[in-house]
Design an enzyme around this catalytic site. Structure first.
Site, short mmCIF file in Angstrom:
data_model
loop_
_atom_site.label_atom_id
_atom_site.label_comp_id
_atom_site.label_asym_id
_atom_site.label_seq_id
_atom_site.Cartn_x
_atom_site.Cartn_y
_atom_site.Cartn_z
N ASN A 34 -7.12 2.15 -12.18
CA ASN A 34 -6.09 1.21 -11.76
C ASN A 34 -4.72 1.74 -12.18
O ASN A 34 -4.61 2.45 -13.17
CB ASN A 34 -6.33 -0.15 -12.45
CG ASN A 34 -5.27 -1.18 -12.09
OD1 ASN A 34 -4.90 -1.34 -10.93
ND2 ASN A 34 -4.77 -1.90 -13.10
N ASN A 68 1.47 3.07 -2.60
CA ASN A 68 0.71 4.03 -3.42
C ASN A 68 -0.51 4.54 -2.66
O ASN A 68 -0.83 5.72 -2.72
CB ASN A 68 0.28 3.39 -4.74
CG ASN A 68 1.38 3.40 -5.77
OD1 ASN A 68 1.71 4.45 -6.32
ND2 ASN A 68 1.99 2.25 -6.01
N LEU A 121 -5.12 -7.06 -6.52
CA LEU A 121 -4.80 -8.13 -7.46
C LEU A 121 -5.99 -8.97 -7.91
O LEU A 121 -5.84 -9.87 -8.73
CB LEU A 121 -3.69 -9.02 -6.87
CG LEU A 121 -2.41 -8.24 -6.51
CD1 LEU A 121 -1.33 -9.17 -6.03
CD2 LEU A 121 -1.91 -7.39 -7.68
N GLY A 129 0.80 -1.23 0.00
CA GLY A 129 0.00 0.00 0.00
C GLY A 129 0.83 1.27 0.00
O GLY A 129 0.38 2.29 0.51
N HIS A 143 -0.92 0.34 -13.27
CA HIS A 143 -0.20 -0.87 -13.68
C HIS A 143 1.26 -0.49 -13.92
O HIS A 143 1.53 0.51 -14.58
CB HIS A 143 -0.83 -1.45 -14.96
CG HIS A 143 -0.22 -2.75 -15.35
ND1 HIS A 143 -0.52 -3.93 -14.71
CD2 HIS A 143 0.72 -3.05 -16.28
CE1 HIS A 143 0.20 -4.91 -15.24
NE2 HIS A 143 0.96 -4.40 -16.20
N LEU A 187 -9.59 -9.57 -9.89
CA LEU A 187 -10.34 -9.01 -11.01
C LEU A 187 -11.60 -8.33 -10.47
O LEU A 187 -12.30 -8.90 -9.61
CB LEU A 187 -10.73 -10.16 -11.96
CG LEU A 187 -11.37 -9.77 -13.27
CD1 LEU A 187 -10.39 -9.02 -14.16
CD2 LEU A 187 -11.86 -11.02 -14.01
C1 GAR Z 1 2.45 -1.14 -7.78
O1 GAR Z 1 3.67 -1.12 -8.45
C2 GAR Z 1 1.32 -1.30 -8.77
O2 GAR Z 1 1.56 -0.69 -10.01
C3 GAR Z 1 1.26 -2.79 -8.93
O3 GAR Z 1 1.44 -3.29 -7.63
C4 GAR Z 1 2.31 -2.42 -6.92
C5 GAR Z 1 1.71 -2.13 -5.57
O4 GAR Z 1 2.63 -1.51 -4.74
N1 GAR Z 1 0.02 -3.22 -9.52
C6 GAR Z 1 -0.09 -4.24 -10.35
O5 GAR Z 1 0.86 -4.93 -10.67
C7 GAR Z 1 -1.50 -4.48 -10.89
N2 GAR Z 1 -1.47 -5.33 -12.03
P1 GAR Z 1 2.16 -0.82 -3.40
O6 GAR Z 1 1.33 -1.84 -2.63
O7 GAR Z 1 3.45 -0.51 -2.67
O8 GAR Z 1 1.39 0.41 -3.76
#
Ligand code: GAR
Length: 194
Positions: free
Chosen positions: A102, A14, A85, A12, A104, A87
């Site tokens: 979202n 982000n 993660l 988390g 990515h 859908l």
């Molecule tokens: C981020 O890099 C995000 O882009 C990716 O998971 C990470 C979460 O990091 N998302 C995906 O791969 C979705 N397909 P965080 O939990 O530190 O924010």
């Protein structure tokens, strides 16, 4: 007042950046953090900021539509997937048209789809010998990593970069851009379309 719900499965970082970004805004609130993992770090962050939390399991998310009433009750304007993660089911996409975004960690449509998350993405990018990668922020539809693009940012990949180094580079960019893009989507309201 505009209200955001963040869905996240892991650390988390982000989600934290988004919470911190809006903590100085009187007219925007992160009202709810939803996770499919009861031990996800993101839930600790939510608690430390006094944000309501919801832990979901598969029957609740895929066999009932209760989350829609909850999100509507809480007057959620925008759902933000930040490392979520699972859908998103069709009923939820339909209940929040162009109101789910979202992030990515690659330049979609490359390196997207089922199983393409986190380090899997960066390893695939490295194995393919890509010279650049980056991030994509997009509206969500009922398929993984599809839906109209809102924002992309690219970075160069050097031959010596490991997948971990690529990941770190991109995560830093995500932290820089994601809160601002979320704010843009929120403020543009109904004018946004995919
Ligand atoms: C981020 O890099 C995000 O882009 C990716 O998971 C990470 C979460 O990091 N998302 C995906 O791969 C979705 N397909 P965080 O939990 O530190 O924010």
């Amino acid at each position: 007042m505009k209200r955001i719900a963040i869905f996240a499965s892991g650390t988390g970082s982000n989600a934290r950046k988004i919470v911190e970004h809006f903590s100085s805004h009187d007219d925007v609130a992160v009202s709810l953090i939803v996770s499919n993992k009861s031990k996800a770090k993101v839930l600790e962050m939510a608690q430390s900021h006094g944000i309501k939390r919801l832990i979901i399991d598969r029957p609740y998310f895929y066999e009932s539509e209760e989350i829609v009433s909850l999100l509507k009750e809480k007057k959620i304007d925008l759902i933000v997937l930040a490392g979520f993660l699972w859908l998103v089911p069709k009923y939820l996409v339909q209940a929040f048209p162009n109101r789910i975004v979202n992030i990515h960690p690659a330049l979609l449509p490359k390196f997207g789809g089922k199983g393409m998350y986190g380090m899997n993405v960066h390893r695939a990018v490295k194995e393919a010998g890509e010279k650049e990668s980056g991030l994509t922020i997009h509206f969500v539809n009922e398929n993984y990593d599809e839906g109209g693009y809102i924002f992309k940012a690219a970075c160069q990949i050097n031959d010596s970069d490991s997948p971990e180094e690529i990941a770190a580079k991109i995560l830093k960019m995500e932290h820089k851009y994601f809160p601002k893009v979320v704010e843009r989507v929120l403020r543009n309201g109904e004018k946004i379309s995919s």
